[in-house]
Scaffold this motif. Sequence first.
Motif, PDB file in Angstrom:
ATOM      1  N   SER A  12       9.429  -4.006 -11.337  1.00 33.18           N
ATOM      2  CA  SER A  12      10.807  -3.785 -10.857  1.00 33.18           C
ATOM      3  C   SER A  12      11.828  -4.538 -11.694  1.00 33.18           C
ATOM      4  CB  SER A  12      10.935  -4.213  -9.387  1.00 33.18           C
ATOM      5  OG  SER A  12      10.742  -5.613  -9.266  1.00 33.18           O
ATOM      6  N   GLY A  13      11.435  -5.698 -12.239  1.00 31.99           N
ATOM      7  CA  GLY A  13      12.346  -6.472 -13.072  1.00 31.99           C
ATOM      8  C   GLY A  13      13.360  -7.282 -12.297  1.00 31.99           C
ATOM      9  N   LEU A  41       1.263  -8.088  -5.647  1.00 38.47           N
ATOM     10  CA  LEU A  41       2.680  -8.338  -5.384  1.00 38.47           C
ATOM     11  C   LEU A  41       3.388  -8.786  -6.668  1.00 38.47           C
ATOM     12  CD1 LEU A  41       5.099  -8.654  -3.490  1.00 38.47           C
ATOM     13  CD2 LEU A  41       4.196 -10.881  -2.796  1.00 38.47           C
ATOM     14  N   GLY A  42       2.707  -9.617  -7.473  1.00 41.34           N
ATOM     15  CA  GLY A  42       3.291 -10.051  -8.750  1.00 41.34           C
ATOM     16  C   GLY A  42       3.494  -8.893  -9.703  1.00 41.34           C
ATOM     17  N   GLU A  66       0.834  -1.208   0.000  1.00 43.38           N
ATOM     18  CA  GLU A  66       0.000   0.000   0.000  1.00 43.38           C
ATOM     19  C   GLU A  66       0.864   1.252   0.000  1.00 43.38           C
ATOM     20  OE1 GLU A  66      -2.504  -0.543   3.373  1.00 43.38           O
ATOM     21  OE2 GLU A  66      -4.073  -1.588   2.238  1.00 43.38           O
ATOM     22  N   LEU A  67       1.972   1.205   0.720  1.00 42.23           N
ATOM     23  CA  LEU A  67       2.912   2.328   0.750  1.00 42.23           C
ATOM     24  C   LEU A  67       3.506   2.565  -0.639  1.00 42.23           C
ATOM     25  CD1 LEU A  67       4.483   4.386   2.531  1.00 42.23           C
ATOM     26  CD2 LEU A  67       6.184   2.597   2.914  1.00 42.23           C
ATOM     27  N   ILE A  68       3.868   1.483  -1.329  1.00 39.01           N
ATOM     28  CA  ILE A  68       4.465   1.582  -2.669  1.00 39.01           C
ATOM     29  C   ILE A  68       3.420   2.050  -3.687  1.00 39.01           C
ATOM     30  CG2 ILE A  68       5.537   0.254  -4.536  1.00 39.01           C
ATOM     31  CD1 ILE A  68       6.656  -1.609  -2.269  1.00 39.01           C
ATOM     32  N   PHE A 103      12.193  -7.974  -0.540  1.00 34.60           N
ATOM     33  CA  PHE A 103      12.000  -7.220  -1.782  1.00 34.60           C
ATOM     34  C   PHE A 103      11.096  -6.011  -1.544  1.00 34.60           C
ATOM     35  CE2 PHE A 103       8.755  -6.584  -5.099  1.00 34.60           C
ATOM     36  CZ  PHE A 103       9.527  -5.936  -6.050  1.00 34.60           C
ATOM     37  N   LEU A 104       9.970  -6.226  -0.856  1.00 36.97           N
ATOM     38  CA  LEU A 104       9.043  -5.127  -0.571  1.00 36.97           C
ATOM     39  C   LEU A 104       9.689  -4.070   0.335  1.00 36.97           C
ATOM     40  CD1 LEU A 104       5.743  -7.156  -0.033  1.00 36.97           C
ATOM     41  CD2 LEU A 104       6.297  -5.660  -1.964  1.00 36.97           C
ATOM     42  N   CYS A 105      10.521  -4.522   1.263  1.00 37.23           N
ATOM     43  CA  CYS A 105      11.241  -3.567   2.142  1.00 37.23           C
ATOM     44  C   CYS A 105      12.158  -2.674   1.314  1.00 37.23           C
ATOM     45  CB  CYS A 105      12.046  -4.330   3.193  1.00 37.23           C
ATOM     46  SG  CYS A 105      11.051  -5.166   4.438  1.00 37.23           S
ATOM     47  N   ASP A 106      12.885  -3.281   0.362  1.00 38.30           N
ATOM     48  CA  ASP A 106      13.798  -2.502  -0.490  1.00 38.30           C
ATOM     49  C   ASP A 106      13.031  -1.527  -1.376  1.00 38.30           C
ATOM     50  OD1 ASP A 106      15.925  -3.815   0.627  1.00 38.30           O
ATOM     51  OD2 ASP A 106      16.106  -5.289  -0.998  1.00 38.30           O
ATOM     52  N   GLU A 107      11.917  -1.994  -1.948  1.00 33.13           N
ATOM     53  CA  GLU A 107      11.119  -1.136  -2.823  1.00 33.13           C
ATOM     54  C   GLU A 107      10.521   0.045  -2.064  1.00 33.13           C
ATOM     55  OE1 GLU A 107      10.175  -1.316  -6.352  1.00 33.13           O
ATOM     56  OE2 GLU A 107      12.115  -2.332  -6.173  1.00 33.13           O
TER      57      GLU A 107
END
Length: 566
Positions: free
Chosen positions: A355-356, A348-349, A325-327, A388-392
Amino acid sequence: MALDDVKASKRKSDPGVRVIGGRIYDSSNGRCCHQCRQKTMDFVASCKAMKKEKQCPISYCHKCLLNRYGEKAEEVGALDDWRCPKCRGICNCSFCRKKRGQSPTGILTHKAKASGLSSVSELLEVEGHDTFSYQKKKPKLENVSNGDVVAKNSNKAAGKIKKALNKIKTDFPRAKPEDVSIEDVAKENNKVTGKIKKALNKTKNGFPKAKPEAASVEAVAKENNKAAGKIKKAKTTNKMKEEEIQIEAKLPNGISLTNVSGIDIPTEETGNVLQFLEFCSAFGKALDLKQGHAKSIVAAVFGSGRNTRRQQYCSVIPMMIQLMELISHDRDMSLSLSATDSTWFSSLGECLLQSGVLSDVFPPETFKSGVSEYKKMDASARLKLLNFLCDESLSTLKMRNFIENESKESDTKEREAKEKAAAAKEKEKQLRQKMQGDLVKAHMEKNGAPLSIEEHHKVLAQIKAEAKEAYGEMLKATSRKRQRCDAVRTDPILLSDDGLALWKLKCFEEEPKFLLQDVGGTFDDLSPHEKWLAFKPEQKQEIEKYISANRMKMMLAQKNANVEIN
C-alpha cells in the motif's frame, strides 16, 4: 398596450360556498360583517339600535368583535339594547376611519395581544388613533436599456385602462335593439375608439407618457443610482442579518471526550476510536460482527478490563486476520492465517508494504522480527494497524458489492417512503375536505342557521384532532424518506472554515448525540493534534439553534453572491 392585454377580473360576483380555515363563506346565505366585510355562516351579533324607526342593519362576526373590540358576540347578542361600535362612534374598520379622516390600521390583532391588551380598540386608545397607518406597498422600479422607467408589473396601467373602459361603458344608456341604427353604432364606435386611444396615450406602463426630450441622460443616471442604492441597501441589510445571527447563536462549550461507550481512552486517540467504531457500525453486517463486538475490541486495545493479553488474542488479532483474509482473497493470494503463529503478522507487513502508507510509523523490518514486535506496540500503534486494514478492505469486491446493495436498498426504501409520504399527504388533504364537509353539514342540519361559538369550536376541535393525526403520519413518512445509507458515506452536519466540524455519528449514542471535531487549523492543513468534544444533554437546544443559524447564514451568503452576479 393593446386592449386585448387587459385581463378581466378573476373575482366572481357569486363564488358560492367555500370552507377556508374552519370558516364557511356563503355569498348567498351568509351574514356580512361590517368589519371584515365577509359573508360567512359564523355567529354574528346584530345591532339593536333604532335609526329612523328602523333597526340598525349592521352586524359584526364573533372573531372581529372579539379581536377588534374585546367583546363576546354571544354575550352582546343576548342583550336587548346592544349598540354596535359604529353606532357608538368607535368603529375602527377602514371605511369608518377614512370617513373620520384617519388612515386604515391594517392587521393589529397580533400587536395588541403581544402588548398584553385585549383588543385593537384598546391598543388604539393607549397608543393613539393616529399612531398606526397602513400603507400599500409601491411597485418596485427597474431600469431598461432605452432609459424608460417601467413598473415591475402592469397592474396600475391595467387598472387605469379598465377604469377608462368602465367609464366609457357607463357613459351610454343601454339602448333597445330596435332603436339602434348602423350609423349610430359607427358613430358611437368612433367615440369609444377615441376615448380608448386617449387613455392609452395618457399612460404608458402605469406612468405619464413622457416626451422624447424628457428622457435625458441625467434622468437615466438618476434612476440607475436609485437602483444601485437599493441593491447596496439590500446587501447591507443581509450583512447586518448575518452579524445578528452570529451574535445570537453561539456553539456552547464542549467537554473533552475521553470516554466512549464506557471505555476510557486517551484524548489524542478519540478520533481513531470513533473511526473504527463507525466502520464497524456501517459494515458490521458484511463482516458478520455481533452486537458489542467492536466495543470489546476497543476495550482490548486500550487494556480495559481483566486478562487484557487474552482479549488481544480473542478479539483484536482475529479481527485483523479476518480483514487480511478478505483483502488477500480479493488480490488472488491464498493465505492460511492463524493467531497461534507469526504468519498473520508478516502478512500484515506485506500488505502495508504494497500500500505504501504508514512507512514512517512501521518500517518494513518491524514485521520481520515476528509477533514479539506486535507485543511491544502500544495501543495507539495497534489501533492504527486496525484502521489501516479497515480502510484497505473497503476497496475489495465484497465490500464494494455490499455498498452497492445497501445503496440500492436505501434508494428503494427512500422511494417507498416518498410514496408513503405522498399517500399520507393526500390522506390529510382528503380528511381536511371531509371535515370541512362535516362543518358545512352541521350548519345545514340547523337549516342554515349559524352555529353557536361553542358548537363551532367543538366541530373545529374534531377537525384539528384528525388532521393532526394525518399530519403526524405524513411527518413520519417524510422522516423515513430522509434517512441516509450509512455504508455510502458519513458527512458532518456542519463544516466551518476555522477547522470545526459538527458530527452526529451512529456509533455515539450518548445524548445529545452531537460531537465537535477541532483540527486546530484548517482542513487543508490538518494538525496531528485534533480534539473531540462532547456536550451535555441540556445543551441540545443551543446546538440546534446554532445549526439553524449557520444554515441561515449560508443562505444569506448565497443570496448576496447571486445579487453581486446579477
